[in-house]
Design a protein around this motif. Structure first.
Motif, mmCIF file in Angstrom:
data_model
loop_
_atom_site.group_PDB
_atom_site.id
_atom_site.type_symbol
_atom_site.label_atom_id
_atom_site.label_comp_id
_atom_site.label_asym_id
_atom_site.label_seq_id
_atom_site.Cartn_x
_atom_site.Cartn_y
_atom_site.Cartn_z
ATOM 1 N N ILE A 1 0.792 -1.221 0.000
ATOM 2 C CA ILE A 1 0.000 0.000 0.000
ATOM 3 C C ILE A 1 0.833 1.283 0.000
ATOM 4 C CG2 ILE A 1 -0.332 0.058 2.506
ATOM 5 C CD1 ILE A 1 -2.911 1.032 -0.219
ATOM 6 N N PRO A 2 2.036 1.335 0.612
ATOM 7 C CA PRO A 2 2.792 2.591 0.547
ATOM 8 C C PRO A 2 3.085 3.054 -0.877
ATOM 9 C CG PRO A 2 3.706 1.195 2.254
ATOM 10 C CD PRO A 2 2.709 0.363 1.501
ATOM 11 N N ALA A 3 3.264 2.113 -1.798
ATOM 12 C CA ALA A 3 3.558 2.477 -3.185
ATOM 13 C C ALA A 3 2.428 3.294 -3.805
ATOM 14 C CB ALA A 3 3.811 1.220 -4.015
ATOM 15 N N PHE A 4 1.201 3.032 -3.387
ATOM 16 C CA PHE A 4 0.061 3.745 -3.948
ATOM 17 C C PHE A 4 -0.054 5.157 -3.364
ATOM 18 C CE2 PHE A 4 -0.633 -0.681 -4.723
ATOM 19 C CZ PHE A 4 -1.155 -0.705 -5.998
ATOM 20 N N TYR A 5 0.257 5.292 -2.074
ATOM 21 C CA TYR A 5 0.321 6.646 -1.509
ATOM 22 C C TYR A 5 1.426 7.443 -2.204
ATOM 23 C CZ TYR A 5 -2.608 5.325 2.530
ATOM 24 O OH TYR A 5 -3.640 4.930 3.341
ATOM 25 N N LYS A 6 2.579 6.815 -2.383
ATOM 26 C CA LYS A 6 3.713 7.504 -2.999
ATOM 27 C C LYS A 6 3.414 7.923 -4.435
ATOM 28 C CE LYS A 6 7.126 7.207 0.124
ATOM 29 N NZ LYS A 6 8.045 8.294 0.540
ATOM 30 N N ALA A 7 2.583 7.152 -5.119
ATOM 31 C CA ALA A 7 2.263 7.453 -6.513
ATOM 32 C C ALA A 7 1.292 8.615 -6.658
ATOM 33 C CB ALA A 7 1.676 6.209 -7.193
#
Length: 358
Positions: free
Chosen positions: A253-259
């Motif tokens: 899930i962090p990758a989606f916040y970062k995107a």
């Protein structure tokens, strides 16, 4: 010092605190559920987190003995109970009153609507419940107001900030693959909703407001699952700048916040809204409804904004304000990361330890 913790099931927001506490005191966690997996009705699926939640501390699940029997056997100096809505938690509160000091952790607030005819009964019941509590560890301003409303005094209230694993979220590398898989161009802006697709979380309000905005090169991504997922999927099939992806576990899930460029939580009522913490830890601007418990503590004009809950026009206006100013979004995200840094597990753990040795 022996501390017993009582909670329903392993949760990613609690386990790191338990690990910190176990380094300071003799700790045992009593899970009142009978199994390790947990069916989440909001996500409408069995949740098995992909990060370790049962390492670094002693624990037991509800078995042949009752939780009260297990607690008596452990013989703690203090009991910290997470929430009282479970019948077993309420039984523990009643049984150990005036026998062992009871600490309490919950994040309820007064933002929800209660029918007028239920108010007297609710107030009587909650005041009675909290007579069993020596000290309440409040998560933020709205939660403190709630505890005071139902009879706890300032001297009984200790601030223990609501927190997520800031380090794990902030250290995650920005993911270009998420944006590429969505077909985004370099200068496109992405609004993210991550969570349960439920009426209370209100992703449909965000969909409606976003579709009314008139800002080119903007996209909206919903990540999660739940009851209103079918409507969101239909919207994604109809408009190429609307995207829907399934529930993502903790490592992903962090990758989606970062995107994303802007995180939005449009809930009708949120006791806190830990996804706000997650987005801020990832350095993202945040736009949330005024019914999110975290809003008064975390949101400022420098890191994001709030809008009136269920007001599609107000949400549309705020979305357009941010999406027309990419540089403002970037600066707000940088400020968000700074602001959330003190809302961490270490400060929460220290607050609990201070209660034990006060």
């Amino acid at each position: 010092m022996k501390l017993a913790l009582v909670t329903t099931h392993p949760v990613q927001y609690y386990a790191p605190v338990f690990q910190l506490l176990a380094k300071e005191v003799e700790l045992k966690v009593f899970y009142t559920a009978k199994k390790r997996q947990f069916f989440d009705p909001g996500f409408r699926q069995e949740i098995i987190w992909d990060i370790p939640l049962l390492e670094g501390y002693d624990y037991t699940f509800n078995g042949q003995k009752s939780v009260i029997e297990n607690l008596i056997e452990f013989n703690p100096h203090y009991i910290l109970i997470y929430g009282w809505a479970s019948s077993s938690h309420l039984q523990i509160l009643i049984h150990f009153k005036n026998r062992i000091p009871i600490l309490f952790r919950g994040d309820s607030n007064l933002l929800g609507n209660v029918p007028w005819y239920r108010i007297p009964l609710k107030e009587y019941g909650l005041r009675w419940v909290y007579t069993h509590v020596q000290t309440a560890l409040y998560t933020g301003t709205r939660n403190k107001d709630y505890f005071k409303k139902y009879g706890l005094k300032d001297s009984q209230l200790i601030f223990a900030p609501h927190a997520i694993d800031n380090k794990r979220f902030s250290s995650h590398e920005p993911s270009l693959s998420v944006r590429a898989n969505l077909g985004l161009k370099q200068n496109d802006l992405l609004v993210l909703f991550a969570g349960k697709f439920t009426k209370n979380k209100n992703p449909l309000l965000l969909l409606d407001a976003f579709l009314q905005t008139n800002v080119p090169n903007t996209h909206l991504l919903f990540v999660g699952s739940g009851l209103t997922g079918g409507i969101l999927q239909n919207a994604a099939r109809r408009w190429n700048h609307i995207h829907v992806l399934p529930f993502q576990n903790q490592q992903d899930i962090p990758a989606f916040y970062k995107a994303a460029d802007l995180f939005c939580l449009p809930s009708n009522h949120e006791t806190w809204g830990l996804s706000i913490n997650e987005a801020m830890a990832c350095g993202k601007a945040v736009l949330v409804s005024d019914r999110c418990g975290a809003a008064v503590d975390l949101i400022t004009p420098y890191n994001g904004g709030t809008f009136k809950h269920q007001d599609v026009y107000d949400l549309k206006q705020k979305l357009e304000y941010f999406l027309r100013q990419p540089l403002l979004l970037k600066k707000a995200g940088e400020q968000a990361a700074l602001d959330i840094s003190k809302w961490n597990f270490n400060n929460q753990s220290k607050a609990i330890i201070n209660c034990l040795y006060a």
